[in-house]
Design an enzyme around this catalytic site. Structure first.
Site, PDB file in Angstrom:
ATOM      1  N   GLU A 108       0.846  -1.198   0.000  1.00 61.55           N
ATOM      2  CA  GLU A 108       0.000   0.000   0.000  1.00 61.55           C
ATOM      3  C   GLU A 108       0.878   1.243   0.000  1.00 61.55           C
ATOM      4  O   GLU A 108       1.977   1.227   0.546  1.00 61.55           O
ATOM      5  CB  GLU A 108      -0.845   0.020   1.282  1.00 61.55           C
ATOM      6  CG  GLU A 108      -2.218  -0.595   1.132  1.00 61.55           C
ATOM      7  CD  GLU A 108      -3.262   0.443   0.719  1.00 61.55           C
ATOM      8  OE1 GLU A 108      -2.914   1.424   0.029  1.00 61.55           O
ATOM      9  OE2 GLU A 108      -4.420   0.255   1.106  1.00 61.55           O
ATOM     10  N   ASP A 109       0.364   2.328  -0.558  1.00 64.48           N
ATOM     11  CA  ASP A 109       1.094   3.591  -0.466  1.00 64.48           C
ATOM     12  C   ASP A 109       0.881   4.250   0.903  1.00 64.48           C
ATOM     13  O   ASP A 109       1.818   4.598   1.597  1.00 64.48           O
ATOM     14  CB  ASP A 109       0.714   4.552  -1.608  1.00 64.48           C
ATOM     15  CG  ASP A 109      -0.793   4.748  -1.754  1.00 64.48           C
ATOM     16  OD1 ASP A 109      -1.571   4.090  -1.038  1.00 64.48           O
ATOM     17  OD2 ASP A 109      -1.206   5.566  -2.595  1.00 64.48           O
ATOM     18  N   ASP A 112      -4.544   5.379   5.604  1.00 64.64           N
ATOM     19  CA  ASP A 112      -5.109   6.657   6.050  1.00 64.64           C
ATOM     20  C   ASP A 112      -6.220   6.321   7.058  1.00 64.64           C
ATOM     21  O   ASP A 112      -5.939   6.115   8.234  1.00 64.64           O
ATOM     22  CB  ASP A 112      -5.612   7.367   4.787  1.00 64.64           C
ATOM     23  CG  ASP A 112      -6.162   8.758   5.023  1.00 64.64           C
ATOM     24  OD1 ASP A 112      -5.649   9.457   5.909  1.00 64.64           O
ATOM     25  OD2 ASP A 112      -7.101   9.159   4.315  1.00 64.64           O
ATOM     26  N   PHE A 161      -2.003  16.173   3.147  1.00 64.17           N
ATOM     27  CA  PHE A 161      -2.149  15.449   1.889  1.00 64.17           C
ATOM     28  C   PHE A 161      -0.803  15.486   1.184  1.00 64.17           C
ATOM     29  O   PHE A 161      -0.198  16.535   1.017  1.00 64.17           O
ATOM     30  CB  PHE A 161      -3.242  16.069   1.003  1.00 64.17           C
ATOM     31  CG  PHE A 161      -3.683  15.107  -0.057  1.00 64.17           C
ATOM     32  CD1 PHE A 161      -4.649  14.143   0.233  1.00 64.17           C
ATOM     33  CD2 PHE A 161      -3.117  15.125  -1.323  1.00 64.17           C
ATOM     34  CE1 PHE A 161      -5.035  13.216  -0.728  1.00 64.17           C
ATOM     35  CE2 PHE A 161      -3.502  14.203  -2.285  1.00 64.17           C
ATOM     36  CZ  PHE A 161      -4.465  13.255  -1.991  1.00 64.17           C
ATOM     37  N   ARG A 174       2.663  11.939  -9.729  1.00 65.06           N
ATOM     38  CA  ARG A 174       3.069  10.575  -9.367  1.00 65.06           C
ATOM     39  C   ARG A 174       4.545  10.298  -9.622  1.00 65.06           C
ATOM     40  O   ARG A 174       5.142   9.443  -8.987  1.00 65.06           O
ATOM     41  CB  ARG A 174       2.263   9.547 -10.172  1.00 65.06           C
ATOM     42  CG  ARG A 174       0.817   9.419  -9.766  1.00 65.06           C
ATOM     43  CD  ARG A 174       0.241   8.135 -10.346  1.00 65.06           C
ATOM     44  NE  ARG A 174      -1.209   8.113 -10.331  1.00 65.06           N
ATOM     45  CZ  ARG A 174      -1.943   7.746  -9.276  1.00 65.06           C
ATOM     46  NH1 ARG A 174      -1.353   7.385  -8.168  1.00 65.06           N
ATOM     47  NH2 ARG A 174      -3.254   7.750  -9.344  1.00 65.06           N
TER      48      ARG A 174
HETATM   49  P1  IMP Z   1      -7.804   4.622   3.453  1.00 66.56           P
HETATM   50  O1  IMP Z   1      -8.747   3.583   2.950  1.00 66.56           O
HETATM   51  O2  IMP Z   1      -8.524   5.804   4.030  1.00 66.56           O
HETATM   52  O3  IMP Z   1      -6.754   4.097   4.387  1.00 66.56           O
HETATM   53  O4  IMP Z   1      -7.160   5.257   2.190  1.00 66.56           O
HETATM   54  C1  IMP Z   1      -6.041   4.834   1.637  1.00 66.56           C
HETATM   55  C2  IMP Z   1      -5.873   5.430   0.244  1.00 66.56           C
HETATM   56  O5  IMP Z   1      -6.264   6.807   0.146  1.00 66.56           O
HETATM   57  C3  IMP Z   1      -4.417   5.393  -0.072  1.00 66.56           C
HETATM   58  O6  IMP Z   1      -4.047   4.140  -0.578  1.00 66.56           O
HETATM   59  C4  IMP Z   1      -4.288   6.509  -1.072  1.00 66.56           C
HETATM   60  O7  IMP Z   1      -4.585   6.028  -2.359  1.00 66.56           O
HETATM   61  C5  IMP Z   1      -5.341   7.508  -0.661  1.00 66.56           C
HETATM   62  N1  IMP Z   1      -4.714   8.598   0.120  1.00 66.56           N
HETATM   63  C6  IMP Z   1      -4.892   8.849   1.437  1.00 66.56           C
HETATM   64  N2  IMP Z   1      -4.158   9.900   1.820  1.00 66.56           N
HETATM   65  C7  IMP Z   1      -3.488  10.315   0.726  1.00 66.56           C
HETATM   66  C8  IMP Z   1      -2.529  11.370   0.482  1.00 66.56           C
HETATM   67  O8  IMP Z   1      -2.125  12.148   1.367  1.00 66.56           O
HETATM   68  N3  IMP Z   1      -2.057  11.465  -0.782  1.00 66.56           N
HETATM   69  C9  IMP Z   1      -2.444  10.649  -1.796  1.00 66.56           C
HETATM   70  N4  IMP Z   1      -3.322   9.644  -1.610  1.00 66.56           N
HETATM   71  C10 IMP Z   1      -3.844   9.487  -0.366  1.00 66.56           C
HETATM   72 MG    MG Z   2      -4.077   3.876  -2.755  1.00 63.78          MG
END
Ligand code: IMP
Ligand code: MG
Length: 186
Positions: A108-109, A112, A161, A174
């Site tokens: 995962e990147d 959040d 962000f 990206r």
């Molecule tokens: P989660 O399901 O809320 O944990 O969201 C995870 C996904 O939201 C990540 O895999 C990202 O693709 C996107 N995301 C959350 N925060 C950021 C950010 O600061 N920059 C870019 N993408 C983000």
């Molecule tokens: Mg993602």
């Protein structure tokens, strides 16, 4: 063109300062790759890469690991997670994968809210995989709604962000080698 005056991305947002440099990312990614290799000594690791944001992280991890790595991709998109909506997660590309007896590392990147990682882990529980671990380059603990265990974590960050090193805003940024904070335009 320097990183900070490049065009692209939503008009009301500008690229802010570097939060994590390419050099720091590289050093941390090498550490994580070595940990993954140690934990999967005999046999093959199956990377399950969450597109699109984790593509660069996955490629860099894979290049450090000296044992066998197989790479699979899925598409994860969430709706309304930022705007206070239902935060529904849509996963695409998982049904075609046979992960029976596989040793999976989800790549995962960012974790959040944790909803994407949790949805993936729920799905993988039924996959017959021998083991499932999670690698995430970044984590924003202050945003967490669902607790998830991250086995290999790059960096914890505050609730900003961020873009670059695979991560986007409106598909821009990206390809930047460093991770930047994105700021509202003055
Ligand atoms: P989660 O399901 O809320 O944990 O969201 C995870 C996904 O939201 C990540 O895999 C990202 O693709 C996107 N995301 C959350 N925060 C950021 C950010 O600061 N920059 C870019 N993408 C983000
Ligand atoms: Mg993602």
């Amino acid at each position: 063109m320097s990183g900070t005056d490049r065009a692209g991305g939503p008009a009301d947002m500008t690229l802010g300062p570097v939060l994590i440099s390419a050099a720091d990312i590289g050093a941390r990614v090498a550490d994580l790759a070595n940990q993954i290799q140690r934990d999967h000594r005999a046999g093959t690791v199956r990377f399950l890469v969450a597109l699109k944001g984790a593509w660069m992280f996955a490629a860099d991890l894979a290049r450090v690991i000296r044992s066998d790595v197989e790479v699979e991709f899925l598409r994860a998109s969430s709706y309304g997670a930022r705007t206070g909506g239902c935060g529904q997660v849509k996963l695409t590309g998982l049904d075609e994968l046979d992960l029976a007896t596989a040793r999976v590392v989800v790549i995962e990147d960012i974790v959040d809210t944790g909803r994407t990682a949790q949805a993936l882990l729920d799905h993988l529980e039924r996959s017959g995989a021998e083991s499932v671990r999670v690698a995430s380059l970044l984590s924003k603990p202050s945003r967490r709604i669902v607790e998830v265990k991250i086995d290999y974590l790059g960096f914890e960050i505050a609730d900003n962000f961020v873009v670059g090193y695979g991560m986007d805003c409106g598909e821009a940024y990206r390809n930047l080698p460093d991770i930047h904070v994105l700021q509202r335009s003055p």
